[in-house]
Design a protein around this motif. Sequence first.
Motif, PDB file in Angstrom:
ATOM      1  N   LEU A 104     -13.382   8.605   2.243  1.00 15.88           N
ATOM      2  CA  LEU A 104     -12.000   8.640   1.773  1.00 15.88           C
ATOM      3  C   LEU A 104     -11.054   7.955   2.754  1.00 15.88           C
ATOM      4  O   LEU A 104     -10.126   7.259   2.345  1.00 15.88           O
ATOM      5  CB  LEU A 104     -11.563  10.082   1.527  1.00 15.88           C
ATOM      6  CG  LEU A 104     -12.178  10.765   0.313  1.00 15.88           C
ATOM      7  CD1 LEU A 104     -11.737  12.232   0.246  1.00 15.88           C
ATOM      8  CD2 LEU A 104     -11.813  10.032  -0.961  1.00 15.88           C
ATOM      9  N   VAL A 105     -11.290   8.127   4.039  1.00 15.10           N
ATOM     10  CA  VAL A 105     -10.451   7.471   5.049  1.00 15.10           C
ATOM     11  C   VAL A 105     -10.613   5.960   4.971  1.00 15.10           C
ATOM     12  O   VAL A 105      -9.629   5.217   5.008  1.00 15.10           O
ATOM     13  CB  VAL A 105     -10.777   8.009   6.459  1.00 15.10           C
ATOM     14  CG1 VAL A 105     -10.149   7.153   7.540  1.00 15.10           C
ATOM     15  CG2 VAL A 105     -10.326   9.452   6.597  1.00 15.10           C
ATOM     16  N   VAL A 106     -11.837   5.499   4.848  1.00 18.17           N
ATOM     17  CA  VAL A 106     -12.080   4.056   4.743  1.00 18.17           C
ATOM     18  C   VAL A 106     -11.446   3.507   3.463  1.00 18.17           C
ATOM     19  O   VAL A 106     -10.769   2.465   3.489  1.00 18.17           O
ATOM     20  CB  VAL A 106     -13.595   3.747   4.778  1.00 18.17           C
ATOM     21  CG1 VAL A 106     -13.869   2.309   4.400  1.00 18.17           C
ATOM     22  CG2 VAL A 106     -14.159   4.062   6.151  1.00 18.17           C
ATOM     23  N   PHE A 107     -11.621   4.190   2.356  1.00 14.08           N
ATOM     24  CA  PHE A 107     -11.058   3.742   1.082  1.00 14.08           C
ATOM     25  C   PHE A 107      -9.537   3.719   1.133  1.00 14.08           C
ATOM     26  O   PHE A 107      -8.900   2.757   0.695  1.00 14.08           O
ATOM     27  CB  PHE A 107     -11.540   4.646  -0.052  1.00 14.08           C
ATOM     28  CG  PHE A 107     -11.046   4.233  -1.398  1.00 14.08           C
ATOM     29  CD1 PHE A 107     -11.522   3.080  -1.995  1.00 14.08           C
ATOM     30  CD2 PHE A 107     -10.102   4.989  -2.065  1.00 14.08           C
ATOM     31  CE1 PHE A 107     -11.065   2.691  -3.249  1.00 14.08           C
ATOM     32  CE2 PHE A 107      -9.640   4.608  -3.304  1.00 14.08           C
ATOM     33  CZ  PHE A 107     -10.120   3.450  -3.901  1.00 14.08           C
ATOM     34  N   SER A 112      -7.676   3.440   3.795  1.00 13.35           N
ATOM     35  CA  SER A 112      -7.265   2.371   4.711  1.00 13.35           C
ATOM     36  C   SER A 112      -7.308   1.013   4.018  1.00 13.35           C
ATOM     37  O   SER A 112      -6.375   0.219   4.135  1.00 13.35           O
ATOM     38  CB  SER A 112      -8.161   2.347   5.937  1.00 13.35           C
ATOM     39  OG  SER A 112      -8.089   3.560   6.637  1.00 13.35           O
ATOM     40  N   LEU A 113      -8.383   0.742   3.306  1.00 15.29           N
ATOM     41  CA  LEU A 113      -8.492  -0.525   2.591  1.00 15.29           C
ATOM     42  C   LEU A 113      -7.418  -0.651   1.521  1.00 15.29           C
ATOM     43  O   LEU A 113      -6.817  -1.718   1.349  1.00 15.29           O
ATOM     44  CB  LEU A 113      -9.876  -0.668   1.964  1.00 15.29           C
ATOM     45  CG  LEU A 113     -11.032  -0.869   2.937  1.00 15.29           C
ATOM     46  CD1 LEU A 113     -12.350  -0.844   2.190  1.00 15.29           C
ATOM     47  CD2 LEU A 113     -10.870  -2.174   3.691  1.00 15.29           C
ATOM     48  N   LEU A 114      -7.162   0.421   0.817  1.00 18.20           N
ATOM     49  CA  LEU A 114      -6.130   0.403  -0.215  1.00 18.20           C
ATOM     50  C   LEU A 114      -4.755   0.171   0.402  1.00 18.20           C
ATOM     51  O   LEU A 114      -3.948  -0.596  -0.134  1.00 18.20           O
ATOM     52  CB  LEU A 114      -6.149   1.723  -0.987  1.00 18.20           C
ATOM     53  CG  LEU A 114      -5.278   1.809  -2.224  1.00 18.20           C
ATOM     54  CD1 LEU A 114      -5.738   0.779  -3.252  1.00 18.20           C
ATOM     55  CD2 LEU A 114      -5.347   3.205  -2.810  1.00 18.20           C
ATOM     56  N   GLY A 115      -4.485   0.792   1.521  1.00 20.51           N
ATOM     57  CA  GLY A 115      -3.210   0.592   2.207  1.00 20.51           C
ATOM     58  C   GLY A 115      -3.035  -0.827   2.707  1.00 20.51           C
ATOM     59  O   GLY A 115      -1.963  -1.425   2.561  1.00 20.51           O
ATOM     60  N   ILE A 116      -4.090  -1.383   3.281  1.00 18.59           N
ATOM     61  CA  ILE A 116      -4.028  -2.765   3.770  1.00 18.59           C
ATOM     62  C   ILE A 116      -3.809  -3.726   2.606  1.00 18.59           C
ATOM     63  O   ILE A 116      -2.997  -4.659   2.696  1.00 18.59           O
ATOM     64  CB  ILE A 116      -5.309  -3.116   4.554  1.00 18.59           C
ATOM     65  CG1 ILE A 116      -5.346  -2.339   5.866  1.00 18.59           C
ATOM     66  CG2 ILE A 116      -5.410  -4.611   4.803  1.00 18.59           C
ATOM     67  CD1 ILE A 116      -6.678  -2.396   6.584  1.00 18.59           C
ATOM     68  N   PHE A 117      -4.493  -3.498   1.508  1.00 15.69           N
ATOM     69  CA  PHE A 117      -4.323  -4.348   0.334  1.00 15.69           C
ATOM     70  C   PHE A 117      -2.898  -4.244  -0.211  1.00 15.69           C
ATOM     71  O   PHE A 117      -2.280  -5.257  -0.564  1.00 15.69           O
ATOM     72  CB  PHE A 117      -5.336  -3.954  -0.743  1.00 15.69           C
ATOM     73  CG  PHE A 117      -5.220  -4.760  -2.001  1.00 15.69           C
ATOM     74  CD1 PHE A 117      -5.645  -6.079  -2.032  1.00 15.69           C
ATOM     75  CD2 PHE A 117      -4.682  -4.207  -3.147  1.00 15.69           C
ATOM     76  CE1 PHE A 117      -5.540  -6.827  -3.191  1.00 15.69           C
ATOM     77  CE2 PHE A 117      -4.575  -4.941  -4.304  1.00 15.69           C
ATOM     78  CZ  PHE A 117      -4.996  -6.260  -4.327  1.00 15.69           C
ATOM     79  N   ALA A 118      -2.352  -3.036  -0.265  1.00 16.12           N
ATOM     80  CA  ALA A 118      -0.988  -2.843  -0.767  1.00 16.12           C
ATOM     81  C   ALA A 118       0.021  -3.560   0.126  1.00 16.12           C
ATOM     82  O   ALA A 118       0.966  -4.189  -0.368  1.00 16.12           O
ATOM     83  CB  ALA A 118      -0.672  -1.354  -0.856  1.00 16.12           C
ATOM     84  N   ILE A 119      -0.171  -3.477   1.428  1.00 20.09           N
ATOM     85  CA  ILE A 119       0.742  -4.159   2.353  1.00 20.09           C
ATOM     86  C   ILE A 119       0.639  -5.671   2.185  1.00 20.09           C
ATOM     87  O   ILE A 119       1.655  -6.375   2.175  1.00 20.09           O
ATOM     88  CB  ILE A 119       0.447  -3.722   3.808  1.00 20.09           C
ATOM     89  CG1 ILE A 119       0.854  -2.263   4.003  1.00 20.09           C
ATOM     90  CG2 ILE A 119       1.164  -4.619   4.802  1.00 20.09           C
ATOM     91  CD1 ILE A 119       0.382  -1.669   5.304  1.00 20.09           C
ATOM     92  N   ALA A 120      -0.568  -6.179   2.034  1.00 25.10           N
ATOM     93  CA  ALA A 120      -0.757  -7.623   1.855  1.00 25.10           C
ATOM     94  C   ALA A 120      -0.093  -8.107   0.565  1.00 25.10           C
ATOM     95  O   ALA A 120       0.547  -9.171   0.549  1.00 25.10           O
ATOM     96  CB  ALA A 120      -2.243  -7.960   1.851  1.00 25.10           C
TER      97      ALA A 120
END
Length: 59
Positions: A14-17, A19-27
């Motif tokens: 869940l932490v990895v998912f 984090s990836l979702l947050g990075i994608f949203a910021i991008a």
Amino acid sequence: MFQKIRYRLLLSYLVVFASLLGIFAIAVRVAFTRKIKKEKNHEEDVKQGSRGYNLLLDY
């Protein structure tokens, strides 16, 4: 017996998912705001150019 390991593994996934979702949203947000700013600047440049052209026609 494996209950504790299962929860730790789930939490790590869940932490990895997240984090990836947050990075994608910021991008996506950064790309979108750059595009909007670029379009706005282009519109202002077009307006400025047409004003200059109209001033030349007035003389």
